[in-house]
Scaffold this active site. Structure first.
Site, short mmCIF file in Angstrom:
data_model
loop_
_atom_site.label_atom_id
_atom_site.label_comp_id
_atom_site.label_asym_id
_atom_site.label_seq_id
_atom_site.Cartn_x
_atom_site.Cartn_y
_atom_site.Cartn_z
N ASP A 1 90.95 56.82 17.25
CA ASP A 1 89.84 56.34 16.41
C ASP A 1 89.88 54.83 16.15
O ASP A 1 88.87 54.15 16.22
CB ASP A 1 89.73 57.15 15.10
CG ASP A 1 90.96 57.08 14.20
OD1 ASP A 1 91.97 56.44 14.58
OD2 ASP A 1 90.92 57.68 13.10
N HIS A 2 91.08 54.30 15.87
CA HIS A 2 91.18 52.88 15.54
C HIS A 2 92.62 52.45 15.69
O HIS A 2 93.49 53.26 16.03
CB HIS A 2 90.65 52.60 14.13
CG HIS A 2 91.28 53.45 13.06
ND1 HIS A 2 92.60 53.34 12.70
CD2 HIS A 2 90.78 54.47 12.31
CE1 HIS A 2 92.88 54.22 11.76
NE2 HIS A 2 91.80 54.94 11.51
N HIS B 1 98.85 59.30 10.59
CA HIS B 1 98.25 58.33 9.67
C HIS B 1 99.32 57.35 9.16
O HIS B 1 100.48 57.71 8.98
CB HIS B 1 97.61 59.06 8.47
CG HIS B 1 96.65 58.19 7.72
ND1 HIS B 1 97.05 57.26 6.79
CD2 HIS B 1 95.30 58.09 7.80
CE1 HIS B 1 95.99 56.62 6.32
NE2 HIS B 1 94.91 57.11 6.93
N GLU C 1 94.06 60.20 15.06
CA GLU C 1 94.26 59.18 14.03
C GLU C 1 95.13 58.01 14.54
O GLU C 1 96.24 58.24 15.04
CB GLU C 1 94.92 59.85 12.81
CG GLU C 1 95.33 58.92 11.70
CD GLU C 1 94.17 58.15 11.06
OE1 GLU C 1 93.06 58.70 10.98
OE2 GLU C 1 94.40 57.00 10.65
N THR D 1 88.30 55.54 10.12
CA THR D 1 88.10 56.83 10.77
C THR D 1 86.63 57.26 10.73
O THR D 1 86.12 57.81 11.70
CB THR D 1 88.98 57.90 10.08
OG1 THR D 1 90.34 57.53 10.29
CG2 THR D 1 88.74 59.28 10.63
C1 GP9 Z 1 91.36 61.08 6.03
C2 GP9 Z 1 91.45 60.46 7.38
C3 GP9 Z 1 92.01 59.07 7.31
O1 GP9 Z 1 90.47 62.12 5.92
O2 GP9 Z 1 90.31 60.58 8.10
O3 GP9 Z 1 91.08 58.09 7.41
P1 GP9 Z 1 91.47 56.54 7.59
O4 GP9 Z 1 92.28 56.16 6.38
O5 GP9 Z 1 92.28 56.39 8.86
O6 GP9 Z 1 90.16 55.86 7.70
#
Ligand code: GP9
Length: 409
Positions: free
Chosen positions: A252-253, A193, A37, A79
């Site tokens: 992921d980002h 996150h 994340e 994500t």
């Molecule tokens: C929640 C997680 C967060 O299931 O994958 O996603 P995001 O907010 O980073 O897109």
């Protein structure tokens, strides 16, 4: 028809990958993927007050193929976009998430491809299974099983749910319980996150001047995730999985922190307009292969849509008539990495589009020094990038893979 012709052309690059010695060199190996994340590349190799932010990843990188010029290709679907680009080798949409808008469409994604090769395919994420419409999308992708928060004991409560350390521990237990080799498992972490406020007991860096800021909190989170990855590697070794598993780690980002002063402080240099764009788009990507083979730094410019074709080359699965937009990162065959905003890089130039979106009107930089490049050197590839995005959008919005398949029958 034009889209079909585009894929036909793109497949020629992967066909080149299929003629290289690496094709099938890891046939039948397990695959474990960690999608981390908001994990960005700029933290790799950096220290805060004399302490490495990512000591475990730094060590693992020495034994892995590491791609410092790997870019995420996500947009609003965050994500879920990273997951889609990685697993299905297509671009996410300019607005919304493919997971939510087009979960019922036909795509060529890794789980369904590997099911046909005798793999047990699972996806693991310790959060509500309906978030990002994952239940529906994963069933369309044909995973054998989706492990959600309901399958985890919250014995390390953190942030949105469970700490990544316990998440990895329980995920390995789940894989052991399934007792199926080979397996393909995608694990999606959560502890780092936004807004990155780890419990104080989990903060192990002396953040100094960064303490009390969101940037400082982000560094603490990255350090925690790194430590969880270290424990995961130890666990894989203990469970005798290390030597027959391909391990992939990628971010992921970006982290949504766009105040550049703390970056300058950490990196010890000014952050230019080009640096800003590249920092936001670069996420780490490593592949650890059994016996530490092919370890080294691979400078090629690559992106998330190239991940599935990379695995296909390693596992010896031909592209055949599948519809994927990426090309193996290990192959000599190369193409520019196209960003969702119409920008691109081929490792020689880096293009940041202008607000009008007209291909060629943006800023064209020469790499590696970042000096202004002749704008003409970006015009044709910017048009090709636009075309690639248009093909991807059209295929997704009109469920064209299903139409193409119908015609083949
Ligand atoms: C929640 C997680 C967060 O299931 O994958 O996603 P995001 O907010 O980073 O897109």
């Amino acid at each position: 028809q034009q889209a079909e012709a585009w894929f036909k052309e793109r497949r020629k690059l992967q066909e080149q990958a299929e003629s290289e010695p690496l094709f099938g060199a890891y046939k039948g190996k397990n695959v474990l993927i960690v999608q981390a994340e908001a994990f960005q590349e700029f933290v790799i190799g950096q220290s805060v007050n004399g302490k490495e932010i990512t000591p475990n990843l730094n060590e693992l990188i020495k034994k892995s193929a590491y791609f410092p010029n790997f870019y995420h290709q996500t947009a609003q679907g965050r994500t879920s976009d990273a997951d889609f680009a990685t697993s299905c080798s297509m671009h996410p949409l300019p607005t919304g998430s493919v997971f939510i808008r087009f979960a019922g469409n036909t795509f060529d994604c890794m789980p369904s491809i590997l099911n046909g090769e005798g793999y047990d395919t699972t996806v693991h994420h310790a959060y509500d299974g309906s978030f990002w419409n994952r239940h529906n999308m994963y069933s369309g992708m044909q995973y054998d099983r989706f492990y959600t928060v309901k399958d985890y004991k919250i014995d390390e409560p953190m942030g949105w749910s469970l700490g990544d350390k316990s998440f990895f521990r329980q995920t390995i237990d789940q894989l052991k319980e399934r007792n199926h080799s080979p397996f393909y498992a995608l694990t999606i972490t959560l502890s780092s996150h936004h807004p990155y406020n780890l419990p104080y007991s989990k903060r192990e860096l002396n953040g100094g001047a960064f303490d009390g800021t969101m940037f400082g909190d982000y560094l603490q989170s990255a350090h925690y995730v790194d430590s969880a990855v270290g424990e995961l590697v130890d666990l894989l070794k203990k469970q005798d999985l290390w030597d027959n598993t391909i391990l992939i780690f990628y971010g992921d980002h970006d982290n949504s922190i766009y105040d550049w002063k703390p970056y300058e402080k950490l990196l010890g240099k000014p952050v230019t307009a080009l640096d800003q764009d590249a920092i936001v788009k670069k996420v780490p990507f490593l592949i650890h292969l059994p016996r530490d083979e092919h370890a080294g730094i691979v400078g090629k410019a690559v992106g998330q849509i190239d991940t599935a074709p990379t695995l296909m080359q390693l596992l010896g699965i031909p592209m055949d008539d599948r519809y994927m937009m990426g090309v193996s990162m290990f192959s000599r065959a190369a193409k520019p990495v196209v960003f969702r905003n119409g920008g691109f890089t081929d490792g020689r130039v880096y293009y940041v589009p202008s607000a009008d979106g007209i291909a060629g009107n943006g800023s064209c930089y020469a790499l590696p020094d970042g000096s202004a490049a002749d704008p003409a050197s970006c015009t044709a590839p910017a048009e090709a990038a636009k075309r690639e995005l248009e093909v991807s959008d059209r295929v997704i919005e009109h469920n064209l893979i299903s139409t193409f398949r119908g015609k083949e029958k």
